[in-house]
Design a protein around this motif. Structure first.
Motif, mmCIF file in Angstrom:
data_model
loop_
_atom_site.group_PDB
_atom_site.id
_atom_site.type_symbol
_atom_site.label_atom_id
_atom_site.label_comp_id
_atom_site.label_asym_id
_atom_site.label_seq_id
_atom_site.Cartn_x
_atom_site.Cartn_y
_atom_site.Cartn_z
ATOM 1 N N VAL A 159 31.652 25.713 29.474
ATOM 2 C CA VAL A 159 31.190 27.145 29.751
ATOM 3 C C VAL A 159 31.125 27.417 31.123
ATOM 4 N N ARG A 160 30.848 26.638 32.127
ATOM 5 C CA ARG A 160 30.879 27.042 33.342
ATOM 6 C C ARG A 160 32.218 27.451 33.969
ATOM 7 N N LEU A 161 33.297 26.527 33.351
ATOM 8 C CA LEU A 161 34.589 26.754 33.774
ATOM 9 C C LEU A 161 35.181 28.349 33.088
ATOM 10 N N SER A 162 34.642 28.425 31.887
ATOM 11 C CA SER A 162 35.266 29.657 31.257
ATOM 12 C C SER A 162 34.646 30.933 32.022
ATOM 13 N N GLY A 199 53.967 36.217 32.552
ATOM 14 C CA GLY A 199 53.161 36.882 33.613
ATOM 15 C C GLY A 199 53.914 36.963 35.046
ATOM 16 N N ASP A 200 54.046 37.915 35.880
ATOM 17 C CA ASP A 200 54.411 37.893 37.068
ATOM 18 C C ASP A 200 53.341 37.750 38.369
ATOM 19 N N THR A 201 52.196 37.984 38.104
ATOM 20 C CA THR A 201 51.274 37.679 39.032
ATOM 21 C C THR A 201 50.394 36.436 38.569
ATOM 22 N N PHE A 202 49.424 36.224 39.627
ATOM 23 C CA PHE A 202 48.378 35.190 39.448
ATOM 24 C C PHE A 202 47.612 35.686 38.469
ATOM 25 N N HIS A 203 47.198 36.850 38.441
ATOM 26 C CA HIS A 203 46.246 37.319 37.426
ATOM 27 C C HIS A 203 46.598 37.024 35.978
ATOM 28 N N ASP A 204 48.097 37.210 35.770
ATOM 29 C CA ASP A 204 48.703 37.190 34.587
ATOM 30 C C ASP A 204 48.599 35.896 34.262
ATOM 31 N N GLN A 205 48.999 34.911 35.282
ATOM 32 C CA GLN A 205 49.356 33.502 34.873
ATOM 33 C C GLN A 205 47.793 32.778 34.584
ATOM 34 N N LEU A 206 46.721 33.455 35.199
ATOM 35 C CA LEU A 206 45.471 32.837 34.895
ATOM 36 C C LEU A 206 45.042 33.352 33.529
ATOM 37 N N LEU A 207 45.523 34.549 33.320
ATOM 38 C CA LEU A 207 45.341 34.857 31.730
ATOM 39 C C LEU A 207 45.873 33.954 30.709
ATOM 40 N N GLU A 208 46.993 33.606 31.049
ATOM 41 C CA GLU A 208 47.744 32.820 30.166
ATOM 42 C C GLU A 208 47.438 31.277 30.259
ATOM 43 N N ASP A 209 46.785 30.746 31.476
ATOM 44 C CA ASP A 209 46.525 29.394 31.609
ATOM 45 C C ASP A 209 45.044 29.165 31.269
ATOM 46 N N SER A 210 44.233 30.196 31.006
ATOM 47 C CA SER A 210 42.811 29.984 30.700
ATOM 48 C C SER A 210 42.688 29.054 29.469
ATOM 49 N N ARG A 211 43.257 29.151 28.435
ATOM 50 C CA ARG A 211 43.122 28.553 27.317
ATOM 51 C C ARG A 211 43.252 27.175 27.416
ATOM 52 N N PHE A 212 44.573 26.658 28.438
ATOM 53 C CA PHE A 212 44.595 25.412 28.593
ATOM 54 C C PHE A 212 43.709 24.712 29.401
ATOM 55 N N LEU A 213 43.138 25.548 30.496
ATOM 56 C CA LEU A 213 42.404 25.069 31.512
ATOM 57 C C LEU A 213 41.025 24.816 30.853
ATOM 58 N N LYS A 214 40.455 25.675 29.899
ATOM 59 C CA LYS A 214 39.296 25.182 29.009
ATOM 60 C C LYS A 214 39.236 24.103 28.244
ATOM 61 N N SER A 215 40.321 23.895 27.641
ATOM 62 C CA SER A 215 40.623 22.568 26.963
ATOM 63 C C SER A 215 40.920 21.526 27.385
#
Length: 179
Positions: free
Chosen positions: A59-62, A2-18
C-alpha cells in the motif's frame, strides 16, 4: 510505449506493486533517497507518511508511485535513479527496461519529431569525398617534399625557436634546395 519517465512509471507501476523483491527495507531506502537528496520531490512530512510501518508495504509503495506521478517528470526520473541505485536487479527487470533491451535502436527518453541526419547522400558520397581528401593530402605531402626538400616545414618550425637555432634551420633548408 511511453517516451517519458512519467509514462514509463505508469507502465511499470503494476510490476513494481506486485514484485516481492521490494520489501519494507528497500521501499524505505527508496523513500529516504528521494527525501534526503531531493526534498522538493518528497518532503519530510510525506516521507514520514510513506515510511509508516503500520501500513502494509504494498500500500505504501502504491501510494508513493501515485504521489510521484502527480509530481511530474523530474520526480519520476529521480525514482528510477533511486531504484537503479538501490535495487538494480528490479530496475533491470522492469517491463520498460526489458523492452528497451529487446529494441536496441529505440531512443526512449527523447520526445522529438525532428529527424537528425548528418548527410542524406549515402555511403558512396562519403567514400568519394574521403578519397578526394586523401588524394589531395598525398599530392600535397609528396609533391612538397620532392620540390623543396621539406624547406617550407623547416622554415615554419624555425619561427618559434631562438636566433641561433633559427639560423641553423634556415641554413639547412637553403642547403637542401641547392642540392
Amino acid at each position: 510505449m511511453g517516451d517519458t519517465f512519467h509514462d514509463q512509471l505508469l507502465e511499470d507501476s503494476r510490476f513494481l506493486k506486485s514484485d516481492r523483491r521490494l520489501d519494507t527495507e528497500l521501499v524505505d531506502k527508496l523513500i529516504l533517497q528521494l527525501n534526503r537528496i531531493y526534498p522538493q520531490i518528497l518532503s519530510d512530512k510525506e516521507a514520514t507518511k510513506f515510511r509508516d510501518l503500520d501500513v502494509p508495504t504494498c500500500v505504501r509503495l502504491s501510494e508513493l508511485l501515485y504521489h510521484l506521478q502527480g509530481r511530474g517528470e523530474e520526480a519520476c526520473r529521480e525514482f528510477y535513479r533511486a531504484l537503479h541505485l538501490h535495487v538494480e536487479e528490479v530496475y533491470y527487470s522492469l517491463p520498460t527496461r526489458l523492452r528497451l533491451r529487446d529494441d536496441p535502436f529505440s531512443v526512449p527518453l527523447v520526445k522529438s519529431n525532428q529527424r537528425y541526419a548528418l548527410n542524406d547522400k549515402g555511403p558512396l558520397f562519403f567514400l568519394g569525398c574521403f578519397s578526394v581528401a586523401v588524394g589531395m593530402a598525398m599530392l600535397y605531402y609528396y609533391g612538397e617534399s620532392r620540390v623543396t626538400g621539406g624547406s617550407r616545414a623547416l622554415g615554419l618550425v624555425a619561427l618559434g625557436l631562438g636566433r641561433t637555432a633559427r639560423e641553423v634551420l634556415i641554413w639547412y633548408s637553403e642547403d637542401n634546395i641547392s642540392m
